[in-house]
Design a protein around this motif. Structure first.
Motif, PDB file in Angstrom:
ATOM      1  N   SER A   1     -12.199  31.480   1.373  1.00  0.00           N
ATOM      2  CA  SER A   1     -11.166  31.301   0.191  1.00  0.00           C
ATOM      3  C   SER A   1     -10.389  29.928   0.408  1.00  0.00           C
ATOM      4  N   GLY A   2      -9.757  29.729  -0.990  1.00  0.00           N
ATOM      5  CA  GLY A   2      -9.164  28.267  -0.691  1.00  0.00           C
ATOM      6  C   GLY A   2      -8.074  28.358   0.468  1.00  0.00           C
ATOM      7  N   ARG A   3      -7.341  29.711   0.559  1.00  0.00           N
ATOM      8  CA  ARG A   3      -6.392  29.641   1.985  1.00  0.00           C
ATOM      9  C   ARG A   3      -7.186  29.448   3.212  1.00  0.00           C
ATOM     10  N   VAL A   4      -8.261  30.091   3.309  1.00  0.00           N
ATOM     11  CA  VAL A   4      -8.812  29.818   4.406  1.00  0.00           C
ATOM     12  C   VAL A   4      -9.364  28.463   4.888  1.00  0.00           C
ATOM     13  N   ALA A   5     -10.091  27.916   3.607  1.00  0.00           N
ATOM     14  CA  ALA A   5     -10.399  26.449   3.981  1.00  0.00           C
ATOM     15  C   ALA A   5      -9.260  25.535   4.372  1.00  0.00           C
ATOM     16  N   SER A   6      -7.933  25.840   3.753  1.00  0.00           N
ATOM     17  CA  SER A   6      -6.689  24.911   3.776  1.00  0.00           C
ATOM     18  C   SER A   6      -6.370  25.347   5.303  1.00  0.00           C
ATOM     19  N   LEU A   7      -6.552  26.486   5.753  1.00  0.00           N
ATOM     20  CA  LEU A   7      -6.300  26.634   7.273  1.00  0.00           C
ATOM     21  C   LEU A   7      -7.095  25.865   8.115  1.00  0.00           C
ATOM     22  N   PHE A   8      -8.522  25.704   8.004  1.00  0.00           N
ATOM     23  CA  PHE A   8      -9.265  24.756   8.425  1.00  0.00           C
ATOM     24  C   PHE A   8      -8.693  23.496   8.795  1.00  0.00           C
ATOM     25  N   VAL A   9      -8.370  22.942   7.606  1.00  0.00           N
ATOM     26  CA  VAL A   9      -8.083  21.557   7.154  1.00  0.00           C
ATOM     27  C   VAL A   9      -6.615  21.428   8.223  1.00  0.00           C
ATOM     28  N   VAL A  10      -5.661  22.258   7.975  1.00  0.00           N
ATOM     29  CA  VAL A  10      -4.374  21.942   8.443  1.00  0.00           C
ATOM     30  C   VAL A  10      -4.596  22.163  10.078  1.00  0.00           C
ATOM     31  N   SER A  11      -5.612  23.204  10.360  1.00  0.00           N
ATOM     32  CA  SER A  11      -5.731  23.134  11.804  1.00  0.00           C
ATOM     33  C   SER A  11      -6.517  21.716  12.628  1.00  0.00           C
ATOM     34  N   ALA A  12      -7.291  21.249  11.822  1.00  0.00           N
ATOM     35  CA  ALA A  12      -8.089  20.091  12.280  1.00  0.00           C
ATOM     36  C   ALA A  12      -7.245  18.968  12.228  1.00  0.00           C
ATOM     37  N   ALA A  13      -5.970  18.851  11.200  1.00  0.00           N
ATOM     38  CA  ALA A  13      -4.878  18.115  11.258  1.00  0.00           C
ATOM     39  C   ALA A  13      -4.305  18.076  12.461  1.00  0.00           C
ATOM     40  N   VAL A  14      -3.969  19.315  12.651  1.00  0.00           N
ATOM     41  CA  VAL A  14      -2.799  19.450  14.069  1.00  0.00           C
ATOM     42  C   VAL A  14      -3.561  18.759  14.916  1.00  0.00           C
ATOM     43  N   GLY A  15      -4.859  19.347  15.236  1.00  0.00           N
ATOM     44  CA  GLY A  15      -5.579  18.881  16.446  1.00  0.00           C
ATOM     45  C   GLY A  15      -5.484  17.110  16.354  1.00  0.00           C
ATOM     46  N   GLU A  16      -5.978  16.733  15.199  1.00  0.00           N
ATOM     47  CA  GLU A  16      -5.794  15.430  15.395  1.00  0.00           C
ATOM     48  C   GLU A  16      -4.452  14.681  15.763  1.00  0.00           C
ATOM     49  N   LEU A  17      -3.549  15.382  15.388  1.00  0.00           N
ATOM     50  CA  LEU A  17      -2.272  14.988  15.732  1.00  0.00           C
ATOM     51  C   LEU A  17      -1.821  15.075  17.265  1.00  0.00           C
ATOM     52  N   LEU A  18      -2.129  16.159  17.812  1.00  0.00           N
ATOM     53  CA  LEU A  18      -1.941  16.715  19.082  1.00  0.00           C
ATOM     54  C   LEU A  18      -2.877  15.936  20.154  1.00  0.00           C
ATOM     55  N   MET A  19      -4.194  15.900  19.950  1.00  0.00           N
ATOM     56  CA  MET A  19      -5.145  15.419  20.888  1.00  0.00           C
ATOM     57  C   MET A  19      -4.743  14.165  21.321  1.00  0.00           C
ATOM     58  N   PRO A  20      -4.698  13.039  20.557  1.00  0.00           N
ATOM     59  CA  PRO A  20      -4.149  11.682  20.814  1.00  0.00           C
ATOM     60  C   PRO A  20      -2.875  11.762  21.753  1.00  0.00           C
ATOM     61  N   LEU A  21      -2.030  12.434  21.406  1.00  0.00           N
ATOM     62  CA  LEU A  21      -0.615  12.552  21.978  1.00  0.00           C
ATOM     63  C   LEU A  21      -1.100  13.025  23.561  1.00  0.00           C
ATOM     64  N   HIS A  23     -20.804  27.041   8.392  1.00  0.00           N
ATOM     65  CA  HIS A  23     -21.167  28.260   8.996  1.00  0.00           C
ATOM     66  C   HIS A  23     -20.146  29.224   8.745  1.00  0.00           C
ATOM     67  N   ALA A  24     -18.470  28.759   8.347  1.00  0.00           N
ATOM     68  CA  ALA A  24     -17.738  29.669   8.233  1.00  0.00           C
ATOM     69  C   ALA A  24     -17.885  30.467   6.810  1.00  0.00           C
ATOM     70  N   GLU A  25     -18.487  29.640   6.045  1.00  0.00           N
ATOM     71  CA  GLU A  25     -18.787  29.989   4.485  1.00  0.00           C
ATOM     72  C   GLU A  25     -19.863  31.135   4.409  1.00  0.00           C
ATOM     73  N   ARG A  26     -20.913  30.884   5.180  1.00  0.00           N
ATOM     74  CA  ARG A  26     -21.905  31.791   5.523  1.00  0.00           C
ATOM     75  C   ARG A  26     -21.651  33.194   6.118  1.00  0.00           C
ATOM     76  N   ALA A  27     -20.786  32.818   7.145  1.00  0.00           N
ATOM     77  CA  ALA A  27     -20.344  34.177   8.026  1.00  0.00           C
ATOM     78  C   ALA A  27     -19.341  34.798   7.364  1.00  0.00           C
ATOM     79  N   THR A  28     -18.282  34.544   6.773  1.00  0.00           N
ATOM     80  CA  THR A  28     -17.225  35.171   6.073  1.00  0.00           C
ATOM     81  C   THR A  28     -17.019  34.708   4.602  1.00  0.00           C
ATOM     82  N   ARG A  29     -16.237  35.445   3.783  1.00  0.00           N
ATOM     83  CA  ARG A  29     -15.785  34.805   2.457  1.00  0.00           C
ATOM     84  C   ARG A  29     -14.843  33.687   2.677  1.00  0.00           C
TER      85      ARG A  29
END
Length: 159
Positions: free
Chosen positions: A90-110, A82-88
């Protein structure tokens, strides 16, 4: 809940998640990412709310766990599409998605563990609250992306 029941309950959730991943492939060929995300988030809200019912029959939590897993299965990959279709995207933005997901996976169980220690009944309500927050965040991001794309298109038309 006994240890055996807890293992079975977790297996039902993961089985629902696996079935949801399998079902997402043909759905992605026929439906837009926004439609899949809307249905997935609606399902996660319904099934997490069902898990919060106080006097439900014994089968209801099991169905809610399977349905919740099924509903969550396609959210992360579909968000990227969806993000790819809605915006451009880039590798930096995709990395932000992955890092944000990892932070969520870290904090939610805690956060859930800290709530669970105080009262085990807080677990279903915390999952429901996370689903509501996820749905609101998607709505805001989807609306912002639509406005941004309309503004970009208007700017291009004015040139």
């Amino acid at each position: 809940m006994s240890d055996g029941s807890a293992r079975g309950f977790a297996s039902v959730f993961w089985g629902g998640l696996a079935a949801g991943r399998i079902a997402a492939v043909p759905a992605a060929a026929r439906l837009s990412p926004a439609t899949i995300l809307g249905a997935s988030m609606a399902g996660s809200l319904v099934f997490s709310a069902t898990a919060c019912l106080p006097a439900a029959p014994p089968a209801v939590p099991w169905v809610a766990a399977a349905g919740f897993g099924f509903s969550l299965a396609s959210i992360f990959p579909t968000v990227l599409t969806h993000a790819e279709r809605a915006t451009r995207l880039s590798g930096r933005v995709a990395s932000l998605f992955v890092v944000s997901a990892a932070v969520g996976e870290l904090l939610m169980p805690l956060c859930v563990a800290l709530l669970f220690v105080r009262t085990p009944a807080a677990f279903p309500r915390s999952v429901l609250a996370a689903c509501v927050a996820q749905t609101v965040a998607f709505g805001v991001a989807h609306r912002a992306a639509r406005r941004l794309s309309r503004g970009v298109l208007r700017g291009m038309a004015a040139r």
